[in-house]
Design an enzyme around this catalytic site. Structure first.
Site, PDB file in Angstrom:
ATOM      1  N   SER A  23     -57.685  92.362  24.939  1.00 25.33           N
ATOM      2  CA  SER A  23     -58.719  93.096  24.217  1.00 25.33           C
ATOM      3  C   SER A  23     -59.994  93.243  25.047  1.00 25.33           C
ATOM      4  CB  SER A  23     -59.048  92.353  22.925  1.00 25.33           C
ATOM      5  OG  SER A  23     -60.044  93.033  22.206  1.00 25.33           O
ATOM      6  N   LYS A  47     -59.524  97.052  21.863  1.00 23.42           N
ATOM      7  CA  LYS A  47     -60.879  96.493  21.818  1.00 23.42           C
ATOM      8  C   LYS A  47     -61.295  96.171  20.383  1.00 23.42           C
ATOM      9  CE  LYS A  47     -65.510  97.336  23.581  1.00 23.42           C
ATOM     10  NZ  LYS A  47     -65.658  95.905  23.949  1.00 23.42           N
ATOM     11  N   ALA A  72     -71.588  91.288  28.695  1.00 22.91           N
ATOM     12  CA  ALA A  72     -72.184  91.162  27.362  1.00 22.91           C
ATOM     13  C   ALA A  72     -72.180  92.561  26.754  1.00 22.91           C
ATOM     14  CB  ALA A  72     -73.592  90.598  27.444  1.00 22.91           C
ATOM     15  N   ASN A 101     -57.567  93.793  17.703  1.00 20.51           N
ATOM     16  CA  ASN A 101     -58.529  92.691  17.701  1.00 20.51           C
ATOM     17  C   ASN A 101     -59.589  93.017  16.646  1.00 20.51           C
ATOM     18  OD1 ASN A 101     -61.251  91.552  18.709  1.00 20.51           O
ATOM     19  ND2 ASN A 101     -59.781  90.414  19.956  1.00 20.51           N
ATOM     20  N   ASN A 129     -60.882  87.784  16.439  1.00 22.26           N
ATOM     21  CA  ASN A 129     -61.852  87.401  17.468  1.00 22.26           C
ATOM     22  C   ASN A 129     -62.895  86.452  16.881  1.00 22.26           C
ATOM     23  OD1 ASN A 129     -63.657  87.180  19.527  1.00 22.26           O
ATOM     24  ND2 ASN A 129     -63.948  89.373  19.822  1.00 22.26           N
ATOM     25  N   CYS A 132     -66.036  85.676  20.606  1.00 26.65           N
ATOM     26  CA  CYS A 132     -66.858  86.503  21.495  1.00 26.65           C
ATOM     27  C   CYS A 132     -68.212  85.821  21.687  1.00 26.65           C
ATOM     28  CB  CYS A 132     -67.068  87.893  20.918  1.00 26.65           C
ATOM     29  SG  CYS A 132     -68.164  88.872  21.959  1.00 26.65           S
ATOM     30  N   LYS A 167     -58.063  84.252  18.275  1.00 20.54           N
ATOM     31  CA  LYS A 167     -58.346  84.119  19.705  1.00 20.54           C
ATOM     32  C   LYS A 167     -59.393  83.034  19.873  1.00 20.54           C
ATOM     33  CE  LYS A 167     -59.454  86.875  23.810  1.00 20.54           C
ATOM     34  NZ  LYS A 167     -59.596  88.265  24.316  1.00 20.54           N
ATOM     35  N   ASN A 194     -60.891  83.198  25.369  1.00 23.36           N
ATOM     36  CA  ASN A 194     -61.893  84.246  25.505  1.00 23.36           C
ATOM     37  C   ASN A 194     -62.745  83.911  26.729  1.00 23.36           C
ATOM     38  OD1 ASN A 194     -63.707  86.408  24.931  1.00 23.36           O
ATOM     39  ND2 ASN A 194     -63.255  86.174  22.746  1.00 23.36           N
ATOM     40  N   THR A 268     -59.467  91.127  32.935  1.00 26.77           N
ATOM     41  CA  THR A 268     -60.381  91.663  33.940  1.00 26.77           C
ATOM     42  C   THR A 268     -59.666  92.401  35.068  1.00 26.77           C
ATOM     43  OG1 THR A 268     -61.967  89.937  33.409  1.00 26.77           O
ATOM     44  CG2 THR A 268     -62.202  90.971  35.569  1.00 26.77           C
TER      45      THR A 268
END
Lengths: 305, 263
Positions: A23, A47, A72, A101, A129, A132, A167, A194, A268
């Site tokens: 995500s 996302k 961020a 998510n 989520n 985060c 998550k 995360n 990533t």
């Protein structure tokens, strides 16, 4: 020698292989569809989606550091209605499970998003989520506290029949306790980890580089941290684990599976090389063949101590 | 949009502070439009997780060139790139400039700050007509490609902060002088620092002319997935966040909602 079986069923979700995209690193699907054959992915985790559209944080939102990046973004998203109207029809054209998510500012908001997605065609599961690091309310404010973790996961469980996958946040003192808490409240699987809370300061201006001041570190830098947390969580719960953190090639994915993950998600590295997830699939296949393993499942949790 | 492996066919200095890197990239070259960019993976920086975006400066046959200045660790590492090296390129990315037609009434007026001249040269090379280039920079070392534009028949006006070339001052000085006596309506195409873009945009809005601005924002994925490079824009009276890498990098002056603190 026969070709190893890569297909898995995770929390009732049938996947062609155990390699997903994480995500926040793959948009909602169309962004990478020209480059990556979406049908070859194990699953797509889109996302984070909230009840209402959300604008996210101010820029700068992203900074590269050695071996990773600190972001961020702040969960900018079109809201549940916007997602269903704008992106889900596109995703339905593909033969790949879509995991959504979800996040909220209150447990009730999480549950409401879950309820709206329940029964919606084309959604295989929900990733919750609770981790985060980039928004004040919601996110890791829930996932670093056992009571609120229980409240959010329980509230979502009561409003959906879809598989739910909390998550987990990496910045907790006892990941096993959070893993057990999620399972006790109805989680079908767990995703971890995360991004790790982080900060970058410009030494000339002495100001934080990110407008949000702090962010979350992802990428190869967090991989060994994630391996350790997956290993700990695998010994605490029996539900399948989806490991996330610094996968750039098959080696790290295999390491996660040996530590106890049933599936992995590439994050990533999608930004570095969009074809990473497909290369990981091929690499796992080669590894299984070379080691005489008939299926991906035979590798899971086989760490030798 | 492709991921293409290309070999380096040229890597040469341009003046004292800039370099031009040329790669053989047939698939990217065939699709590239002025104002688009390529996202380079820097294998020599093994701990880098992000690609680096560069405006396309030239397309000659199968080859794509970029023009860069050493400003960070990525561009510093790029100095080691040698002829024959293979580089992984994602592109072409972004929307690109709208190309005026040969019979368009407005005069193309390009405004460049420093290496912002790169996409404007690609644009000039693809336009069916000539116009004016206003180029500004800190010193004469930051004024690039003047001869290339002149060779295409463009009228070039210059400005430097230190007065070492052209008018002393910002590029808006010769631009305003020209606007004061212009007999033809301009259509602006601009690339450079935010302050310059904002100044060009203000002139476009005030004059009722079109002004296409190439925005530079810190990018992540380059394809619209990560939402790092967002910019507030106004369309039909509604403000929304656009992705500079995917919805841009070219925006019309009226769309851009500048933050009070910018630049």
């Amino acid at each position: 020698m026969t070709t190893p079986q890569l297909g898995i069923t995770l929390a009732g979700i049938r996947m062609k292989n155990p390699v997903m995209v994480a995500s926040g690193t793959f948009g909602y699907g169309p962004e990478y569809a020209d480059l990556v054959d979406l049908n070859r992915l194990g699953a797509i985790v889109v996302k984070g989606i909230s009840l209402e559209p959300w604008g996210g944080n101010r820029t700068p939102r992203l900074v590269e550091v050695s071996g990773g990046l600190v972001n961020a973004i702040g969960l900018q998203n079109p809201g549940v209605q916007g997602f269903v109207a704008k992106y889900l029809p596109f995703l339905r054209h593909f033969d790949v499970p879509v995991i959504v998510n979800i996040w909220g500012k209150t447990a009730e908001e999480y549950a409401e998003v879950a309820a709206r997605l329940d029964g919606t065609e084309g959604i295989a599961g929900l990733e919750i989520n609770i981790s985060c690091p980039n928004i004040k309310a919601g996110g890791s404010a829930f996932g670093t506290n056992l009571e609120s973790t229980a409240r959010v996961v329980g509230a979502v469980r009561r409003r959906t029949r879809l598989p739910i996958i909390p998550k987990l946040a990496p910045n907790v003192s006892d990941i096993a306790a959070f893993a057990r808490c999620c399972v006790e409240n109805g989680a079908d699987a767990l995703s971890l980890i995360n991004s790790y809370p982080a900060m970058v300061i410009d030494i000339e201006s002495r100001r934080p580089v990110l407008a949000n001041v702090t962010g979350g570190l992802s990428g190869p830098a967090i991989h060994p941290i994630a391996v350790k947390l997956v290993y700990d969580a695998a010994r605490a719960v029996k539900v399948p684990l989806i490991a996330i953190g610094g996968i750039t090639q098959a080696r790290e994915a295999i390491e996660f599976m040996i530590a106890g993950a049933s599936a992995v998600a590439v994050g990533t590295a999608n930004f570095t090389e969009p074809l990473t997830a497909l290369e990981v699939v091929d690499g796992i296949t080669r590894y299984l063949g070379a080691h005489g393993l008939a299926s991906a499942g035979e590798l899971v949790g086989t760490v030798r101590l | 949009m492709h991921v293409e492996e290309g070999s380096v066919v040229a890597h040469e200095p341009m003046g004292s502070a800039y370099r031009v890197l040329t790669l053989r990239l047939p698939r990217v070259a065939a699709q590239a439009r002025p104002g688009q960019f390529v996202h380079l993976r820097l294998a020599m920086l093994s701990d880098a997780v992000l690609r680096r975006p560069f405006s396309i400066y030239r397309v000659d046959g199968d080859c794509v060139s970029i023009l860069y200045k050493t400003i960070g660790r990525g561009t510093a590492a790029m100095k080691s790139i040698r002829l024959g090296d293979a580089m992984n390129v994602l592109g072409p990315l972004g929307n690109g400039f709208p190309l005026p037609t040969a019979d368009a009434i407005a005069l193309p007026v390009l405004v460049a700050g420093g290496y912002g001249v790169a996409p404007l040269y690609f644009l000039a090379s693809r336009l069916p007509r000539t116009g004016l280039l206003f180029a500004g920079g800190a010193t004469n070392a930051d004024i690039l490609c003047v001869e290339c534009f002149q060779a295409l028949g463009w009228d070039v006006r210059l400005a430097t902060d230190d007065g070492s070339l052209g008018v002393r001052g910002l590029v808006t000085a010769p631009l305003d002088a020209w606007l004061g006596e212009a007999r033809r309506e301009p259509e602006f195409f601009a690339c450079g620092p935010n302050g310059m873009l904002r100044a060009v945009g203000e002139r476009a809005v005030a004059g009722g002319w079109k002004g296409w601005l190439s925005l530079d924002r810190h990018m992540g994925c380059g394809v619209g997935a990560c939402l790092a490079c967002v910019q507030m824009i106004r369309k039909d009276g509604v403000e929304t966040l656009a992705r500079v890498c995917k919805d841009g990098p070219i925006f019309e002056s009226r769309e851009v909602v500048w933050e009070p603190s910018e630049p």
